[in-house]
Design a protein around this motif. Structure first.
Motif, short mmCIF file in Angstrom:
data_model
loop_
_atom_site.label_atom_id
_atom_site.label_comp_id
_atom_site.label_asym_id
_atom_site.label_seq_id
_atom_site.Cartn_x
_atom_site.Cartn_y
_atom_site.Cartn_z
N ILE A 1 26.29 -32.04 66.61
CA ILE A 1 24.83 -31.95 66.56
C ILE A 1 24.39 -30.86 65.58
N ALA A 2 25.07 -29.70 65.63
CA ALA A 2 24.72 -28.61 64.71
C ALA A 2 24.95 -29.02 63.26
N ALA A 3 26.04 -29.74 62.99
CA ALA A 3 26.32 -30.21 61.62
C ALA A 3 25.24 -31.19 61.17
N ALA A 4 24.82 -32.08 62.06
CA ALA A 4 23.76 -33.03 61.71
C ALA A 4 22.45 -32.31 61.43
N GLU A 5 22.16 -31.28 62.22
CA GLU A 5 20.94 -30.50 61.99
C GLU A 5 20.99 -29.79 60.64
N ARG A 6 22.15 -29.19 60.32
CA ARG A 6 22.28 -28.52 59.01
C ARG A 6 22.10 -29.51 57.87
N SER A 7 22.67 -30.69 58.02
CA SER A 7 22.55 -31.72 56.99
C SER A 7 21.10 -32.16 56.83
N ALA A 8 20.40 -32.34 57.94
CA ALA A 8 18.99 -32.75 57.88
C ALA A 8 18.14 -31.68 57.21
N VAL A 9 18.38 -30.43 57.53
CA VAL A 9 17.63 -29.33 56.92
C VAL A 9 17.90 -29.28 55.42
N ALA A 10 19.15 -29.45 55.02
CA ALA A 10 19.49 -29.45 53.60
C ALA A 10 18.80 -30.60 52.87
N GLU A 11 18.75 -31.76 53.51
CA GLU A 11 18.09 -32.91 52.90
C GLU A 11 16.59 -32.67 52.75
N VAL A 12 15.97 -32.11 53.77
CA VAL A 12 14.53 -31.81 53.70
C VAL A 12 14.26 -30.79 52.60
N ARG A 13 15.11 -29.76 52.50
CA ARG A 13 14.93 -28.76 51.44
C ARG A 13 15.06 -29.39 50.06
N ALA A 14 16.06 -30.26 49.90
CA ALA A 14 16.26 -30.91 48.59
C ALA A 14 15.06 -31.78 48.24
N ARG A 15 14.56 -32.54 49.22
CA ARG A 15 13.40 -33.38 48.95
C ARG A 15 12.16 -32.55 48.64
N ALA A 16 11.98 -31.43 49.34
CA ALA A 16 10.84 -30.56 49.08
C ALA A 16 10.93 -29.96 47.68
N ALA A 17 12.13 -29.55 47.28
CA ALA A 17 12.31 -28.99 45.94
C ALA A 17 12.03 -30.04 44.87
N ALA A 18 12.50 -31.26 45.09
CA ALA A 18 12.25 -32.34 44.13
C ALA A 18 10.77 -32.66 44.04
N ALA A 19 10.09 -32.67 45.19
CA ALA A 19 8.65 -32.95 45.19
C ALA A 19 7.89 -31.84 44.48
N ALA A 20 8.28 -30.59 44.71
CA ALA A 20 7.62 -29.46 44.05
C ALA A 20 7.84 -29.51 42.54
N ALA A 21 9.06 -29.83 42.13
CA ALA A 21 9.36 -29.92 40.69
C ALA A 21 8.56 -31.05 40.05
N ALA A 22 8.49 -32.19 40.73
CA ALA A 22 7.73 -33.32 40.19
C ALA A 22 6.24 -32.98 40.10
N ALA A 23 5.72 -32.30 41.12
CA ALA A 23 4.31 -31.91 41.10
C ALA A 23 4.04 -30.92 39.97
N ALA A 24 4.94 -29.96 39.79
CA ALA A 24 4.77 -28.98 38.71
C ALA A 24 4.82 -29.67 37.36
N ALA A 25 5.74 -30.60 37.18
CA ALA A 25 5.84 -31.32 35.92
C ALA A 25 4.58 -32.13 35.65
N ALA A 26 4.03 -32.75 36.69
CA ALA A 26 2.80 -33.53 36.53
C ALA A 26 1.63 -32.63 36.15
N LEU A 27 1.52 -31.48 36.80
CA LEU A 27 0.43 -30.55 36.48
C LEU A 27 0.56 -30.03 35.05
N ILE A 28 1.77 -29.70 34.64
CA ILE A 28 1.99 -29.22 33.28
C ILE A 28 1.65 -30.32 32.28
#
Length: 96
Positions: free
Chosen positions: A45-72
């Protein structure tokens, strides 16, 4: 009744049972197996939670980068690029 300490080891980690349990000798194998299964389930369960958190962080970073690129891209077109390059080139000969 004897007291048994159910320490768990997996080759790298060790979980010690500081309290132990009083139980009849014939109950030890079943209780030890149940304790080991509980520990493995918690680890899974702890490993699945860590994996889910890492996936959410990666998606958030990708969304932020895409938003920044669009604004620029919205605020910085070819004319703005040309003006910035011209200004930089014009300032190359100057000393500060």
């Amino acid at each position: 009744m004897p007291r048994y300490y159910l320490h768990l080891r997996d080759g790298t980690d060790e979980v010690l049972d500081p309290e132990g349990l009083e139980m009849p000798p014939d109950a030890v194998p079943g209780i030890a197996l149940a304790a080991a299964r509980d520990c493995m389930a918690e680890d899974k369960i702890a490993a699945a939670e860590r994996s889910a958190v890492a996936e959410v962080r990666a998606r958030a970073a990708a969304a932020a980068a895409a938003a920044a690129a669009a604004l620029i891209a919205e605020a910085h077109d070819a004319d703005a690029d040309r003006a910035m390059v011209d200004q930089t080139i014009a300032g190359l000969g100057r000393t500060h």
